[in-house]
Write a protein that holds these residues in place. Structure first.
Motif, PDB file in Angstrom:
ATOM      1  N   PHE A   1      42.481  51.831  48.386  1.00 42.47           N
ATOM      2  CA  PHE A   1      42.613  51.304  46.726  1.00 42.47           C
ATOM      3  C   PHE A   1      42.173  49.779  47.216  1.00 42.47           C
ATOM      4  O   PHE A   1      42.642  49.204  48.311  1.00 42.47           O
ATOM      5  CB  PHE A   1      43.677  51.056  46.235  1.00 42.47           C
ATOM      6  N   VAL A   2      41.314  49.033  46.484  1.00 44.69           N
ATOM      7  CA  VAL A   2      40.885  47.672  46.803  1.00 44.69           C
ATOM      8  C   VAL A   2      41.467  46.909  46.063  1.00 44.69           C
ATOM      9  O   VAL A   2      41.301  45.433  46.129  1.00 44.69           O
ATOM     10  CB  VAL A   2      39.253  47.650  46.053  1.00 44.69           C
ATOM     11  N   ASN A   3      42.658  47.031  45.382  1.00 43.26           N
ATOM     12  CA  ASN A   3      43.468  46.045  44.517  1.00 43.26           C
ATOM     13  C   ASN A   3      44.037  45.090  45.287  1.00 43.26           C
ATOM     14  O   ASN A   3      44.934  45.326  46.464  1.00 43.26           O
ATOM     15  CB  ASN A   3      44.372  46.768  43.848  1.00 43.26           C
ATOM     16  N   TYR A   4      44.026  43.841  44.907  1.00 44.52           N
ATOM     17  CA  TYR A   4      45.113  42.664  45.486  1.00 44.52           C
ATOM     18  C   TYR A   4      45.786  42.304  44.110  1.00 44.52           C
ATOM     19  O   TYR A   4      44.948  41.817  42.978  1.00 44.52           O
ATOM     20  CB  TYR A   4      44.597  41.586  46.187  1.00 44.52           C
ATOM     21  N   PHE A   5      46.997  41.972  44.351  1.00 43.84           N
ATOM     22  CA  PHE A   5      47.827  41.535  43.162  1.00 43.84           C
ATOM     23  C   PHE A   5      48.323  39.974  43.133  1.00 43.84           C
ATOM     24  O   PHE A   5      48.961  39.764  44.042  1.00 43.84           O
ATOM     25  CB  PHE A   5      49.041  42.465  43.160  1.00 43.84           C
ATOM     26  N   PRO A   6      47.936  39.303  42.045  1.00 46.78           N
ATOM     27  CA  PRO A   6      48.326  37.762  42.207  1.00 46.78           C
ATOM     28  C   PRO A   6      49.781  37.662  41.803  1.00 46.78           C
ATOM     29  O   PRO A   6      50.352  38.518  41.043  1.00 46.78           O
ATOM     30  CB  PRO A   6      47.104  37.304  41.022  1.00 46.78           C
ATOM     31  N   GLY A   7      50.306  36.475  42.159  1.00 47.27           N
ATOM     32  CA  GLY A   7      51.430  36.008  41.638  1.00 47.27           C
ATOM     33  C   GLY A   7      51.485  35.558  40.162  1.00 47.27           C
ATOM     34  O   GLY A   7      50.542  35.433  39.616  1.00 47.27           O
ATOM     35  N   ILE A   8      52.563  35.163  39.633  1.00 44.48           N
ATOM     36  CA  ILE A   8      52.468  34.602  38.326  1.00 44.48           C
ATOM     37  C   ILE A   8      51.831  33.589  38.335  1.00 44.48           C
ATOM     38  O   ILE A   8      51.518  32.991  36.931  1.00 44.48           O
ATOM     39  CB  ILE A   8      54.030  34.575  37.931  1.00 44.48           C
ATOM     40  N   ASP A   9      51.614  32.760  39.261  1.00 47.34           N
ATOM     41  CA  ASP A   9      50.586  31.546  39.088  1.00 47.34           C
ATOM     42  C   ASP A   9      49.061  31.790  39.148  1.00 47.34           C
ATOM     43  O   ASP A   9      48.281  30.915  39.585  1.00 47.34           O
ATOM     44  CB  ASP A   9      50.868  30.589  40.140  1.00 47.34           C
ATOM     45  N   GLY A  10      48.895  33.123  39.445  1.00 50.25           N
ATOM     46  CA  GLY A  10      47.232  33.625  39.545  1.00 50.25           C
ATOM     47  C   GLY A  10      46.842  33.421  41.171  1.00 50.25           C
ATOM     48  O   GLY A  10      45.676  33.953  40.994  1.00 50.25           O
ATOM     49  N   VAL A  11      47.653  33.092  41.916  1.00 48.92           N
ATOM     50  CA  VAL A  11      47.203  33.103  43.436  1.00 48.92           C
ATOM     51  C   VAL A  11      47.670  34.244  43.989  1.00 48.92           C
ATOM     52  O   VAL A  11      48.571  34.657  44.072  1.00 48.92           O
ATOM     53  CB  VAL A  11      47.612  31.891  44.121  1.00 48.92           C
ATOM     54  N   ILE A  12      46.536  34.826  45.000  1.00 50.27           N
ATOM     55  CA  ILE A  12      46.934  36.066  45.693  1.00 50.27           C
ATOM     56  C   ILE A  12      47.282  35.489  47.197  1.00 50.27           C
ATOM     57  O   ILE A  12      46.673  35.019  47.643  1.00 50.27           O
ATOM     58  CB  ILE A  12      45.696  36.783  45.842  1.00 50.27           C
ATOM     59  N   ARG A  13      48.628  36.130  47.439  1.00 49.29           N
ATOM     60  CA  ARG A  13      49.155  35.667  48.689  1.00 49.29           C
ATOM     61  C   ARG A  13      49.538  36.735  49.494  1.00 49.29           C
ATOM     62  O   ARG A  13      49.792  36.719  50.636  1.00 49.29           O
ATOM     63  CB  ARG A  13      50.278  34.676  48.433  1.00 49.29           C
ATOM     64  N   TYR A  14      49.949  37.898  48.915  1.00 50.78           N
ATOM     65  CA  TYR A  14      50.485  39.298  49.675  1.00 50.78           C
ATOM     66  C   TYR A  14      49.536  40.458  49.583  1.00 50.78           C
ATOM     67  O   TYR A  14      48.751  40.299  48.514  1.00 50.78           O
ATOM     68  CB  TYR A  14      51.740  39.373  49.100  1.00 50.78           C
ATOM     69  N   ALA A  15      49.599  41.196  50.308  1.00 50.73           N
ATOM     70  CA  ALA A  15      48.795  42.360  50.130  1.00 50.73           C
ATOM     71  C   ALA A  15      49.685  43.588  50.430  1.00 50.73           C
ATOM     72  O   ALA A  15      50.405  43.724  51.297  1.00 50.73           O
ATOM     73  CB  ALA A  15      47.831  42.488  51.645  1.00 50.73           C
ATOM     74  N   VAL A  16      49.604  44.579  49.571  1.00 50.21           N
ATOM     75  CA  VAL A  16      50.170  45.743  49.682  1.00 50.21           C
ATOM     76  C   VAL A  16      49.110  46.827  50.050  1.00 50.21           C
ATOM     77  O   VAL A  16      48.302  46.912  49.675  1.00 50.21           O
ATOM     78  CB  VAL A  16      50.465  46.393  48.204  1.00 50.21           C
TER      79      VAL A  16
END
Length: 298
Positions: free
Chosen positions: A217-232
């Motif tokens: 899966f290609v998804n990256y999930f942003p935090g509540i501030d819209g910034v992507i910092r973590y990878a599942v």
């Protein structure tokens, strides 16, 4: 008057003695030593208590503290600056030049090249094009060929077109990766990942025997501030479908891996992956555009 005289340090001590009472001078050096010892003793205790308090608040996701930490992470990346590029990574881009090939502008020898003949049919390219890309890159020494692309439906160029790509994927399953897409009904402010409602896999004709090893899966999930910092990097079928729908425990405990995890596993099989509930922080190498993109046409 007494206080004023004491502070000014005037020779009034004799006056005190003459008036029938005396006042001893304070040992300013001794007081300073006592204060210094108190501070030295108190600071470690204070630091320890503060650490416990911050740890407790972080574990219970006290949002002001969590958001502050995330902001400092972003700033620390800026202070660190970009890292040296990894020369092993090559990016092929399906750019406008590739999409708008004109046979009239190609050399005669280029027109005879099979992949270019396919690309001249226009965008979206026949999927057989990518089978040529796989073969060419692996023959040239690529350890992994990863397509940041989704193939959710049949090729507009026919069933045989899908069969060509499927054959290339299956024959090279240990060295290729293609994309899938998690259906995400994100609830803002709930978590880094939100609520996951299933996954969209490649069309059935591309899901052959070893598809679990080349689909990610290609998804990256942003935090509540819209910034992507973590990878599942891995998600179980149980998490995607919901535990209430579990009928076969072994089946629902099977996992889907992320696109980048599939790539990483092929490069280093011993790598430790991060599950849905414990995502790993992304160590960004630099800003967008840090790596040169080569046209697929080239």
């Amino acid at each position: 008057m007494l206080i004023s005289t004491f502070i000014s340090g005037s020779p009034s001590d004799k006056d005190h003695e003459q008036n029938g009472y005396s006042m001893s001078k304070p040992d300013s050096r001794g007081n300073k030593i006592q204060r210094s010892l108190f501070v030295k003793s108190f600071l470690p205790v204070f630091a320890l208590l503060l650490s416990f308090a911050l740890f407790f608040l972080q574990q219970h996701e006290w949002m002001p503290l969590v958001n502050l930490e995330k902001q400092t992470i972003s700033e620390r990346f800026k202070w660190r600056g970009p890292l040296p590029k990894d020369d092993r990574i090559i990016i092929l881009a399906i750019d406008d030049v590739s999409k708008e090939l004109d046979a009239g502008k190609l050399r005669e020898d280029e027109i005879q090249i099979a992949p270019l003949q396919l690309m001249l049919k226009g965008w979206p390219f026949p999927r057989e094009t990518y089978s040529y890309v796989i073969d060419r890159l692996i023959q040239s020494g690529a350890k992994v060929v990863a397509f940041d692309m989704l193939f959710p439906s049949e090729s507009i160029h026919g069933k045989k077109d899908d069969e060509k790509l499927a054959q290339a994927l299956e024959e090279n399953y240990s060295q290729v990766v293609v994309g899938a897409n998690i259906q995400n009904a994100k609830t803002p402010g709930v978590s880094e990942t939100g609520n996951l409602n299933g996954i969209s896999l490649p069309v059935d004709s591309l899901m052959l025997e070893h598809s679990s090893e080349y689909v990610g899966f290609v998804n990256y999930f942003p935090g509540i501030d819209g910034v992507i910092r973590y990878a599942v990097q891995e998600v179980s079928k149980e998490v995607l479908a919901g535990a209430s729908q579990t009928t076969d425990i072994q089946e629902w405990q099977q996992k889907y891996f992320s696109w980048d995890a599939q790539v990483a596993k092929k490069v280093d099989p011993s790598i430790r992956l991060r599950p849905y509930l414990n995502p790993g922080m992304i160590n960004y190498q630099g800003p967008a555009g840090s790596y040169r993109e080569y046209s697929l046409y080239e």
